[in-house]
Design an enzyme around this catalytic site. Structure first.
Site, PDB file in Angstrom:
ATOM      1  N   HIS A 160      37.636 -32.110 -24.891  1.00 45.63           N
ATOM      2  CA  HIS A 160      36.536 -32.573 -24.046  1.00 45.63           C
ATOM      3  C   HIS A 160      35.787 -33.752 -24.680  1.00 45.63           C
ATOM      4  CE1 HIS A 160      37.346 -28.523 -22.407  1.00 45.63           C
ATOM      5  NE2 HIS A 160      37.166 -29.178 -21.277  1.00 45.63           N
ATOM      6  N   GLU A 178      35.858 -33.945 -18.760  1.00 45.18           N
ATOM      7  CA  GLU A 178      36.903 -33.046 -18.277  1.00 45.18           C
ATOM      8  C   GLU A 178      38.026 -33.926 -17.769  1.00 45.18           C
ATOM      9  OE1 GLU A 178      37.621 -30.104 -18.646  1.00 45.18           O
ATOM     10  OE2 GLU A 178      35.915 -28.767 -18.382  1.00 45.18           O
ATOM     11  N   GLU A 187      41.677 -32.819 -16.511  1.00 48.55           N
ATOM     12  CA  GLU A 187      42.445 -31.600 -16.353  1.00 48.55           C
ATOM     13  C   GLU A 187      43.554 -31.717 -15.315  1.00 48.55           C
ATOM     14  OE1 GLU A 187      39.270 -28.156 -17.603  1.00 48.55           O
ATOM     15  OE2 GLU A 187      39.437 -28.618 -15.467  1.00 48.55           O
ATOM     16  N   GLU A 209      35.099 -12.923 -15.983  1.00 52.14           N
ATOM     17  CA  GLU A 209      33.888 -13.576 -15.490  1.00 52.14           C
ATOM     18  C   GLU A 209      33.213 -12.825 -14.355  1.00 52.14           C
ATOM     19  OE1 GLU A 209      34.137 -17.744 -14.592  1.00 52.14           O
ATOM     20  OE2 GLU A 209      35.201 -18.202 -16.451  1.00 52.14           O
ATOM     21  N   CYS A 226      36.908 -20.492 -13.213  1.00 51.00           N
ATOM     22  CA  CYS A 226      37.799 -21.534 -13.705  1.00 51.00           C
ATOM     23  C   CYS A 226      37.823 -21.468 -15.223  1.00 51.00           C
ATOM     24  CB  CYS A 226      37.363 -22.909 -13.231  1.00 51.00           C
ATOM     25  SG  CYS A 226      35.626 -23.251 -13.515  1.00 51.00           S
ATOM     26  N   HIS A 269      44.530 -31.799 -20.214  1.00 52.66           N
ATOM     27  CA  HIS A 269      44.891 -30.430 -20.576  1.00 52.66           C
ATOM     28  C   HIS A 269      45.002 -29.559 -19.329  1.00 52.66           C
ATOM     29  CE1 HIS A 269      40.498 -30.647 -20.560  1.00 52.66           C
ATOM     30  NE2 HIS A 269      40.481 -29.354 -20.304  1.00 52.66           N
ATOM     31  N   TRP A 296      34.679 -30.737 -10.518  1.00 61.31           N
ATOM     32  CA  TRP A 296      35.999 -30.288 -10.063  1.00 61.31           C
ATOM     33  C   TRP A 296      35.926 -29.562  -8.723  1.00 61.31           C
ATOM     34  CZ3 TRP A 296      33.470 -28.481 -14.313  1.00 61.31           C
ATOM     35  CH2 TRP A 296      33.047 -27.148 -14.272  1.00 61.31           C
ATOM     36  N   TYR A 344      42.181 -34.409 -12.272  1.00 62.65           N
ATOM     37  CA  TYR A 344      40.913 -35.108 -12.115  1.00 62.65           C
ATOM     38  C   TYR A 344      40.323 -35.407 -13.484  1.00 62.65           C
ATOM     39  CZ  TYR A 344      38.070 -31.172 -13.557  1.00 62.65           C
ATOM     40  OH  TYR A 344      37.495 -30.177 -14.309  1.00 62.65           O
ATOM     41  N   HIS A 387      40.866 -22.210 -18.809  1.00 65.07           N
ATOM     42  CA  HIS A 387      42.098 -22.761 -19.355  1.00 65.07           C
ATOM     43  C   HIS A 387      43.005 -21.616 -19.798  1.00 65.07           C
ATOM     44  CE1 HIS A 387      38.630 -25.358 -20.394  1.00 65.07           C
ATOM     45  NE2 HIS A 387      39.402 -26.299 -19.907  1.00 65.07           N
TER      46      HIS A 387
END
Length: 180
Positions: A30, A116, A118, A91, A71, A36, A163, A106, A73
């Site tokens: 980041h 970001e 990604e 979460e 969201c 990524h 995003w 994006y 990774h």
């Protein structure tokens, strides 16, 4: 005792076709704007309303903003769909099988100097049960009609994550085929 940098989460570096190139620390990618792998989960109720989460205020970027259901990774060597289902449980406190509907790339710069960048895999599911948020990750949550989201993304985009604003038109197109 380990320092935070010693136990920093690793993310998967990819190219524009999602081919794995290696791994790096989450903060490093980041800070350096490295592409990524990521995922975004969009959960709907039977009425077709989208379950949003408001990110915890202390998140490393976009704290307090509204976004899709969850969201994150995938971990190195972790299947992306399995990671999305794991993170949904972590979460939002529930599990359900997810379906991949599309992916997109994006890039978004933030005021704190982080970026970001990604390759984002988008998953959907439908859920009506109990929600038990992880308060370290989520400040609040709400189901919202897609018409409300379309209107407020246009009139108040600053309350949503970058995003989410990018993915919304495509998720809205998918939603029309499913719920309309």
């Amino acid at each position: 005792m380990q320092s935070a940098t010693m136990i920093e989460e690793e993310v998967i570096l990819v190219d524009e076709q999602d081919k794995e190139l290696g791994t790096a620390g989450k903060m490093e990618v980041h800070e350096k704007a490295l592409l990524h792998r990521a995922f975004s989960v969009f959960v709907f109720n039977k009425k077709g309303e989208l379950l949003l989460q408001q990110r915890a205020l202390h998140k490393y970027h976009s704290g307090g903003l509204w976004t899709n259901t969850c969201c994150s990774h995938p971990r190195p060597a972790e299947d992306t769909q399995a990671a999305a289902e794991r993170r949904l449980q972590e979460e939002m406190g529930f599990h359900l099988p997810l379906q991949k509907v599309f992916d997109f790339v994006y890039k978004a710069d933030f005021d704190n100097g982080l970026t970001e960048y990604e390759f984002d895999h988008v998953f959907v599911g439908e859920y009506e049960g109990t929600i038990d948020i992880n308060e370290d990750e989520v400040l609040d949550y709400a189901y919202r009609p897609m018409s409300y989201l379309a209107e407020t993304i246009g009139s108040m985009p600053e309350i949503y994550t970058a995003w989410f604003r990018v993915a919304f038109p495509r998720i809205e197109e998918w939603w029309r085929g499913k719920y309309k």
